[in-house]
Design a protein around this motif. Structure first.
Motif, short mmCIF file in Angstrom:
data_model
loop_
_atom_site.label_atom_id
_atom_site.label_comp_id
_atom_site.label_asym_id
_atom_site.label_seq_id
_atom_site.Cartn_x
_atom_site.Cartn_y
_atom_site.Cartn_z
N UNK A 137 2.19 7.02 -1.73
CA UNK A 137 1.30 5.87 -1.90
C UNK A 137 -0.16 6.26 -1.74
N UNK A 138 -0.44 7.06 -0.73
CA UNK A 138 -1.83 7.47 -0.50
C UNK A 138 -2.35 8.37 -1.61
N UNK A 139 -1.51 9.24 -2.15
CA UNK A 139 -1.94 10.11 -3.25
C UNK A 139 -2.24 9.31 -4.51
N UNK A 140 -1.50 8.22 -4.73
CA UNK A 140 -1.65 7.42 -5.95
C UNK A 140 -2.48 6.16 -5.72
N UNK A 141 -3.09 6.04 -4.54
CA UNK A 141 -3.94 4.89 -4.21
C UNK A 141 -3.21 3.57 -4.47
N UNK A 142 -2.02 3.46 -3.95
CA UNK A 142 -1.21 2.26 -4.13
C UNK A 142 -0.71 1.79 -2.77
N UNK A 143 -0.18 0.60 -2.76
CA UNK A 143 0.48 0.07 -1.57
C UNK A 143 1.69 -0.72 -2.03
#
Length: 122
Positions: A97-103
């Motif tokens: 999630x952090x690598x892809x800027x998602x939540x």
């Protein structure tokens, strides 16, 4: 809606812009719920390790925050506890999630049971 059961399909679904996913395995669903509960912060997940170890070794009464209720395929609720492998999976999910800027947001029914549906937020 894409069905996922592990890390690679989760990553691929996020990259393809999917907004709603169906998680097909209870263990991975609980790991998603832990990742959401900790707001995608690896340090918050790591703090759960001590609680898991205390509950595992019987030092304290089972902590209700360390368990989730899921709905089975037939719509019946069942409970599962957070384990060390769940925490490891949650850390991997947070990394993705952090690598892809998602939540993520795990959907619950009106009684608070996990339904298996996960929303991807960018």
């Amino acid at each position: 809606m894409t069905e996922i059961h592990s890390f690679k399909p989760l990553e691929q679904a996020i990259l393809e812009g999917e907004k709603e996913l169906k998680v097909t395995t209870p263990k991975f669903l609980v790991a998603c719920a832990v990742a959401e509960k900790c707001h995608a912060d690896p340090e918050a997940v790591k703090r759960l390790i001590g609680l898991v170890m205390e509950n595992r070794n019987g030092y304290r009464q089972p902590n209700p925050e360390m368990a989730y209720t899921l709905l089975s395929d037939k719509g019946r609720p069942f409970m599962t506890r957070i384990t060390l492998s769940t925490i490891a999976d949650a850390l991997h999910i947070i990394k993705i999630l952090n690598q892809l800027y998602a939540s993520i947001k795990v959907q619950k029914d009106e009684d608070g049971h996990l339904t298996g549906m996960v929303d991807i937020l960018n």
